[in-house]
Design a protein around this motif. Structure first.
Motif, PDB file in Angstrom:
ATOM      1  N   LEU A  10      25.068 -53.881  47.312  1.00  0.00           N
ATOM      2  CA  LEU A  10      26.343 -54.368  46.781  1.00  0.00           C
ATOM      3  C   LEU A  10      27.518 -53.698  47.485  1.00  0.00           C
ATOM      4  O   LEU A  10      28.537 -54.326  47.754  1.00  0.00           O
ATOM      5  CB  LEU A  10      26.419 -54.117  45.269  1.00  0.00           C
ATOM      6  CG  LEU A  10      25.434 -54.934  44.431  1.00  0.00           C
ATOM      7  CD1 LEU A  10      25.516 -54.537  42.969  1.00  0.00           C
ATOM      8  CD2 LEU A  10      25.707 -56.428  44.577  1.00  0.00           C
ATOM      9  N   THR A 214      30.667 -67.233  56.862  1.00  0.00           N
ATOM     10  CA  THR A 214      31.029 -67.968  55.648  1.00  0.00           C
ATOM     11  C   THR A 214      31.460 -69.406  55.910  1.00  0.00           C
ATOM     12  O   THR A 214      31.646 -70.156  54.985  1.00  0.00           O
ATOM     13  CB  THR A 214      32.211 -67.282  54.949  1.00  0.00           C
ATOM     14  OG1 THR A 214      33.342 -67.403  55.813  1.00  0.00           O
ATOM     15  CG2 THR A 214      31.944 -65.823  54.724  1.00  0.00           C
TER      16      THR A 214
ATOM     17  N   THR B 207      32.750 -66.555  49.688  1.00  0.00           N
ATOM     18  CA  THR B 207      32.250 -66.309  51.032  1.00  0.00           C
ATOM     19  C   THR B 207      31.127 -65.289  51.035  1.00  0.00           C
ATOM     20  O   THR B 207      30.551 -65.006  52.065  1.00  0.00           O
ATOM     21  CB  THR B 207      33.392 -65.802  51.915  1.00  0.00           C
ATOM     22  OG1 THR B 207      34.074 -64.769  51.211  1.00  0.00           O
ATOM     23  CG2 THR B 207      34.372 -66.918  52.218  1.00  0.00           C
ATOM     24  N   ASP B 208      30.826 -64.719  49.897  1.00  0.00           N
ATOM     25  CA  ASP B 208      29.744 -63.740  49.851  1.00  0.00           C
ATOM     26  C   ASP B 208      28.967 -63.900  48.554  1.00  0.00           C
ATOM     27  O   ASP B 208      29.529 -63.808  47.463  1.00  0.00           O
ATOM     28  CB  ASP B 208      30.317 -62.325  49.944  1.00  0.00           C
ATOM     29  CG  ASP B 208      29.215 -61.295  49.843  1.00  0.00           C
ATOM     30  OD1 ASP B 208      28.122 -61.567  50.391  1.00  0.00           O
ATOM     31  OD2 ASP B 208      29.413 -60.249  49.211  1.00  0.00           O
ATOM     32  N   THR B 210      25.996 -62.183  48.068  1.00  0.00           N
ATOM     33  CA  THR B 210      25.015 -61.103  47.997  1.00  0.00           C
ATOM     34  C   THR B 210      24.801 -60.583  46.572  1.00  0.00           C
ATOM     35  O   THR B 210      23.656 -60.396  46.167  1.00  0.00           O
ATOM     36  CB  THR B 210      25.422 -59.946  48.918  1.00  0.00           C
ATOM     37  OG1 THR B 210      25.930 -60.492  50.122  1.00  0.00           O
ATOM     38  CG2 THR B 210      24.252 -59.055  49.227  1.00  0.00           C
ATOM     39  N   PRO B 211      25.874 -60.345  45.786  1.00  0.00           N
ATOM     40  CA  PRO B 211      25.641 -59.829  44.430  1.00  0.00           C
ATOM     41  C   PRO B 211      24.739 -60.743  43.597  1.00  0.00           C
ATOM     42  O   PRO B 211      23.796 -60.268  42.950  1.00  0.00           O
ATOM     43  CB  PRO B 211      27.052 -59.768  43.828  1.00  0.00           C
ATOM     44  CG  PRO B 211      27.964 -59.690  44.982  1.00  0.00           C
ATOM     45  CD  PRO B 211      27.311 -60.454  46.080  1.00  0.00           C
ATOM     46  N   GLN B 212      25.013 -62.043  43.639  1.00  0.00           N
ATOM     47  CA  GLN B 212      24.214 -62.985  42.854  1.00  0.00           C
ATOM     48  C   GLN B 212      22.761 -62.983  43.330  1.00  0.00           C
ATOM     49  O   GLN B 212      21.829 -62.953  42.529  1.00  0.00           O
ATOM     50  CB  GLN B 212      24.774 -64.408  42.984  1.00  0.00           C
ATOM     51  CG  GLN B 212      26.106 -64.621  42.301  1.00  0.00           C
ATOM     52  CD  GLN B 212      27.282 -64.370  43.225  1.00  0.00           C
ATOM     53  OE1 GLN B 212      27.211 -63.528  44.131  1.00  0.00           O
ATOM     54  NE2 GLN B 212      28.375 -65.078  43.011  1.00  0.00           N
ATOM     55  N   THR B 214      21.183 -60.677  44.960  1.00  0.00           N
ATOM     56  CA  THR B 214      20.530 -59.403  44.650  1.00  0.00           C
ATOM     57  C   THR B 214      19.994 -59.425  43.225  1.00  0.00           C
ATOM     58  O   THR B 214      18.877 -58.980  42.956  1.00  0.00           O
ATOM     59  CB  THR B 214      21.535 -58.251  44.803  1.00  0.00           C
ATOM     60  OG1 THR B 214      22.245 -58.430  46.015  1.00  0.00           O
ATOM     61  CG2 THR B 214      20.838 -56.915  44.826  1.00  0.00           C
ATOM     62  N   ARG B 215      20.796 -59.972  42.320  1.00  0.00           N
ATOM     63  CA  ARG B 215      20.353 -60.054  40.927  1.00  0.00           C
ATOM     64  C   ARG B 215      19.144 -60.961  40.768  1.00  0.00           C
ATOM     65  O   ARG B 215      18.218 -60.664  40.010  1.00  0.00           O
ATOM     66  CB  ARG B 215      21.485 -60.588  40.052  1.00  0.00           C
ATOM     67  CG  ARG B 215      22.312 -59.480  39.458  1.00  0.00           C
ATOM     68  CD  ARG B 215      23.633 -60.016  39.037  1.00  0.00           C
ATOM     69  NE  ARG B 215      23.576 -60.633  37.715  1.00  0.00           N
ATOM     70  CZ  ARG B 215      24.142 -60.081  36.640  1.00  0.00           C
ATOM     71  NH1 ARG B 215      24.725 -58.919  36.736  1.00  0.00           N
ATOM     72  NH2 ARG B 215      24.114 -60.702  35.482  1.00  0.00           N
ATOM     73  N   LYS B 217      16.893 -61.616  42.970  1.00  0.00           N
ATOM     74  CA  LYS B 217      15.751 -60.919  43.553  1.00  0.00           C
ATOM     75  C   LYS B 217      15.219 -59.887  42.564  1.00  0.00           C
ATOM     76  O   LYS B 217      14.017 -59.796  42.309  1.00  0.00           O
ATOM     77  CB  LYS B 217      16.221 -60.237  44.832  1.00  0.00           C
ATOM     78  CG  LYS B 217      15.122 -59.837  45.790  1.00  0.00           C
ATOM     79  CD  LYS B 217      15.766 -59.320  47.061  1.00  0.00           C
ATOM     80  CE  LYS B 217      14.758 -58.671  47.967  1.00  0.00           C
ATOM     81  NZ  LYS B 217      15.410 -58.075  49.134  1.00  0.00           N
ATOM     82  N   VAL B 235      26.143 -70.534  52.960  1.00  0.00           N
ATOM     83  CA  VAL B 235      26.211 -69.071  52.877  1.00  0.00           C
ATOM     84  C   VAL B 235      25.014 -68.562  52.069  1.00  0.00           C
ATOM     85  O   VAL B 235      24.359 -67.587  52.455  1.00  0.00           O
ATOM     86  CB  VAL B 235      27.537 -68.626  52.221  1.00  0.00           C
ATOM     87  CG1 VAL B 235      27.593 -67.118  52.083  1.00  0.00           C
ATOM     88  CG2 VAL B 235      28.724 -69.120  53.023  1.00  0.00           C
ATOM     89  N   LYS B 238      21.906 -68.610  54.210  1.00  0.00           N
ATOM     90  CA  LYS B 238      21.935 -67.578  55.255  1.00  0.00           C
ATOM     91  C   LYS B 238      21.702 -66.199  54.658  1.00  0.00           C
ATOM     92  O   LYS B 238      20.978 -65.374  55.211  1.00  0.00           O
ATOM     93  CB  LYS B 238      23.300 -67.606  55.954  1.00  0.00           C
ATOM     94  CG  LYS B 238      23.505 -68.842  56.787  1.00  0.00           C
ATOM     95  CD  LYS B 238      23.801 -68.464  58.210  1.00  0.00           C
ATOM     96  CE  LYS B 238      23.772 -69.706  59.072  1.00  0.00           C
ATOM     97  NZ  LYS B 238      23.792 -69.409  60.478  1.00  0.00           N
ATOM     98  N   GLN B 239      22.329 -65.952  53.511  1.00  0.00           N
ATOM     99  CA  GLN B 239      22.197 -64.619  52.936  1.00  0.00           C
ATOM    100  C   GLN B 239      20.825 -64.408  52.306  1.00  0.00           C
ATOM    101  O   GLN B 239      20.338 -63.285  52.252  1.00  0.00           O
ATOM    102  CB  GLN B 239      23.327 -64.379  51.938  1.00  0.00           C
ATOM    103  CG  GLN B 239      24.655 -64.281  52.687  1.00  0.00           C
ATOM    104  CD  GLN B 239      25.810 -63.878  51.809  1.00  0.00           C
ATOM    105  OE1 GLN B 239      25.823 -64.158  50.620  1.00  0.00           O
ATOM    106  NE2 GLN B 239      26.813 -63.233  52.389  1.00  0.00           N
ATOM    107  N   GLN B 242      18.910 -63.197  55.076  1.00  0.00           N
ATOM    108  CA  GLN B 242      19.270 -61.818  55.365  1.00  0.00           C
ATOM    109  C   GLN B 242      18.604 -60.852  54.383  1.00  0.00           C
ATOM    110  O   GLN B 242      18.186 -59.767  54.756  1.00  0.00           O
ATOM    111  CB  GLN B 242      20.794 -61.688  55.285  1.00  0.00           C
ATOM    112  CG  GLN B 242      21.311 -60.323  55.658  1.00  0.00           C
ATOM    113  CD  GLN B 242      22.731 -60.118  55.134  1.00  0.00           C
ATOM    114  OE1 GLN B 242      23.480 -61.066  54.935  1.00  0.00           O
ATOM    115  NE2 GLN B 242      23.100 -58.872  54.912  1.00  0.00           N
ATOM    116  N   LEU B 243      18.509 -61.270  53.124  1.00  0.00           N
ATOM    117  CA  LEU B 243      17.938 -60.395  52.097  1.00  0.00           C
ATOM    118  C   LEU B 243      16.419 -60.547  51.999  1.00  0.00           C
ATOM    119  O   LEU B 243      15.802 -60.034  51.077  1.00  0.00           O
ATOM    120  CB  LEU B 243      18.569 -60.703  50.736  1.00  0.00           C
ATOM    121  CG  LEU B 243      20.054 -60.406  50.603  1.00  0.00           C
ATOM    122  CD1 LEU B 243      20.613 -60.969  49.320  1.00  0.00           C
ATOM    123  CD2 LEU B 243      20.295 -58.905  50.661  1.00  0.00           C
TER     124      LEU B 243
END
Lengths: 294, 386
Positions: A10, A214, B207-208, B210-212, B214-215, B217, B235, B238-239, B242-243
């Protein structure tokens, strides 16, 4: 996913979005410094940077680096032109007038970009591949490193410009006291022009480096501008380092709120904290209150 | 001069009226349409309008309806509800249309204009997505719709996940009306499949994600259904890559069936499945599928007329015009209550989007059997799960 890895993930996310917010906030601050106005077309310049670079790569078949440089130069030119065509001809440019004009500029820019470059979302390849880098259980996109690096370089360069060059010093003088600066022969009008060019360049750089991650559409500018504005407010309007602090704080807040509280209210949580900070420190984290000697 | 022409006209008219030898021209049946061919929804509206053009031409070439030609009146709503309301006002009061087909290419516009068509008791076939348009039926007796419902799209996705033994999935939806509807329907449908859901949301311009992600996952979801029409959906893909989440089942809703997005996603779209109408994969359908012939002939006509491949939005408007004409034929008049009753009695009509079955209780004709899962491979959509 264990606690440390999640937190780290995060934080990575927060820092890379935050860096972009910081770049946009620099644009707000530079123009605020020289005109006392809020520049509402800042976000449109970000959008334009990304769209022009993508068009140069897609339709123009240009190599990535050249396309990005062209995009930044083009947007900086457009920023300068906008100032010369709208702010410059005004006999007495008051802050409120300039602010209103930038709203018009924003609408114009958005519509023109839609008509000329189209309505479809665009993107291009990240600067150095897409293989994520693993650090202690979390991953970071190579483009994020580029974002951090370019933001850092831009910040240092801007710092150097304002602290060390004659032009930068003149601009600071003009910002501090317009009349006094004019009396010692500094062209206040030109310093406004330069501030528009720097702000547009900062926006375009932000656009160019985030588009691979993005993507960009003609109507993305408003939201990006809004976030950048919030970052500038949070850090302290008109303060260069405030932009950096504000941007990173806002980015981290959003990421942590999304990761630990609720993604539905991610923006709400971030803006609530922004409000609380501004209640406690109306001038922002690094902002200084105007002190008037009586 | 003016006076003279006027006098001659009056004279002429009197002559015609009294002579009785010239037959009164049979009045055309007018159908009014509003769609957005400019503005934010222009990418939908253009093909939607062309789908109707093809349908009207087809019908008029075969002699029209009830022995009369269809007069088709079109207004562009410019992706704005206000323009939609004005256009529908005009269609009802000035153009005196028998029906309104098409609701401005955006659910919001369709919802804004339907109180007017209801009040005027003009049958309205919406070509927009939201389920709210036709629900509750008791309050909207004159409103119908030619698109699939969100609960069926969710059910179609869950049918597939159930087959794969998934017990827990995540719904990653946008905070727009489109995404909120998915949230509401998933809450209703998921318990029927005995699955638990992780809900995560994002803004349409985010544009990001990742937090969602990550949760998602962290909570151990085995699959992710993404629900959006904006580039944030790319996005997300793609992320996820990445994760390291690309091994999960990843599904996108019908809002993302777009070549543009697939190309932007590149590698990240590998193994992605999308819930879609059958139109984009017409070629791959088995010959026994009743929609296949319609789809292929519509694509051929479109290419012939406009010189490029159509997108799936052309089918929902093409079908809507045909449904309107079937109803008028059945009603044997342009009386609105008769047309409404006729629309409600259409069952088993095979259109380009699938088989339409309407009833008094259901004013949305398609079912989940009309939806398939598609994937993006070698630069085109292919059938993945039939």
């Amino acid at each position: 996913m264990d606690f440390e890895a999640k937190l780290l993930q995060l934080i990575f996310a927060g820092i890379s979005t935050g860096a972009v917010y910081a770049l946009i906030a620099v644009g707000f601050n530079v123009i605020f410094k020289s005109t006392d106005a809020i520049n509402f077309s800042q976000g449109e310049w970000v959008m334009m940077g990304g769209l022009i670079a993508a068009t140069a790569i897609g339709a123009g078949q240009m190599p990535l680096v050249i396309a990005c440089i062209i995009a930044v130069l083009a947007v900086a030119t457009i920023g300068g032109l906008s100032e010369r065509l709208t702010v410059f001809p005004m006999r007495r440019p008051t802050p409120i007038l300039i602010t209103l004009i930038t709203i018009g500029l924003a609408i114009c820019t958005k519509s023109l970009v839609m008509l000329i470059l189209g309505k479809l979302p665009v993107g291009y390849k990240p600067f150095t591949g897409e293989t994520p880098i693993k650090i202690a259980g979390a991953t970071i996109h190579p483009q994020s490193l580029w974002i951090l690096g370019i933001t850092a370089v831009f910040m240092v360069a801007t710092h150097f410009f304002f602290e060390r060059t004659t032009m930068g010093k003149a601009m600071r003088a003009a910002a501090a006291d317009r009349q006094a600066a004019a009396l010692v022969g500094i062209s206040v009008r030109n310093s406004i022009l330069i501030s528009f060019v720097i702000a547009a360049a900062a926006g375009a750089i932000a656009g160019v480096i985030i588009t691979p991650m993005t993507f960009m559409v003609y109507d993305n500018g408003t939201m990006l501008g809004f976030k950048g504005f919030s970052a500038a407010m949070l850090g302290g309007l008109g303060n260069l380092y405030g932009a950096l602090v504000g941007g990173l704080t806002l980015g981290l807040l959003e990421a942590l709120a999304g990761g630990y509280v609720s993604s539905q209210f991610k923006d709400a949580v971030a803006f609530l904290v922004l409000l609380l900070v501004l209640f406690a420190r109306p001038a922002g984290i690094l902002g200084q209150r105007d002190i008037t000697r009586v | 001069m003016k006076l003279r022409t006027y006098a001659m006209r009056v004279l002429g008219a009197t002559l015609l009226a009294t002579s009785g030898t010239v037959p009164v021209k049979a009045q055309d049946i007018t159908i009014g349409t509003i769609l957005s061919t400019t503005g934010r929804a222009a990418f939908l509206g253009e093909d939607m309008k062309r789908g109707m053009e093809i349908a009207v031409e087809e019908i008029n070439a075969k002699g029209g309806v009830l022995g009369k030609k269809i007069k088709w009146i079109f207004y562009d709503t410019e992706s704005q509800s206000v323009k939609g309301v004005n256009a529908v006002k005009r269609l009802i009061s000035q153009d005196k249309v028998a029906m309104v087909v098409g609701g401005g290419s955006m659910s919001g516009i369709a919802l804004a204009v339907l109180p007017m068509t209801e009040r005027a008791k003009v049958p309205f076939i919406s070509t927009e997505g939201s389920m709210q348009i036709v629900n509750p039926v008791a309050k909207r007796p004159f409103t119908f719709k030619s698109t699939a419902d969100d609960d069926q799209v969710v059910a179609r996705a869950l049918d597939y996940l159930k087959k794969k033994g998934v017990k827990k999935f995540a719904l990653l939806h946008s905070t727009t009306g489109f995404g909120q509807s998915a949230l509401a329907q998933t809450k209703k449908v998921a318990p029927q499949y005995d699955m638990t859901v992780v809900f995560e949301a994002f803004g349409p311009a985010d544009t990001d994600l990742t937090p969602q992600l990550t949760r998602i996952k962290e909570r151990g979801a085995q699959a992710v259904i993404i629900w959006t029409v904006t580039p944030a959906g790319v996005v997300a893909l793609k992320q996820m890559q990445q994760l390291g989440m690309q091994k999960m089942y990843r599904l996108h809703s019908y809002g993302f069936v777009s070549q543009r997005y697939m190309k932007l996603a590149g590698d990240a779209a590998k193994d992605l499945l999308l819930v879609s109408v059958k139109f984009p994969v017409g070629d791959d359908l088995p010959d026994s599928d009743k929609a296949k012939k319609k789809i292929l002939s519509l694509i051929a006509k479109y290419k012939n007329k406009y010189g490029r491949e159509p997108n799936q939005f052309v089918a929902q408007t093409y079908d809507a015009i045909h449904l309107a004409v079937i109803a008028i034929n059945k009603a044997k008049s342009s009386d609105s209550v008769n047309i409404r009753n006729a629309l409600q009695s259409i069952t088993g009509y095979d259109g380009a989007s699938g088989t339409f079955n309407f009833s008094k209780k259901r004013h949305s004709g398609l079912s989940k059997n009309d939806l398939v899962l598609v994937k993006w491979e070698d630069g085109r959509f292919k059938l993945a799960d039939y």
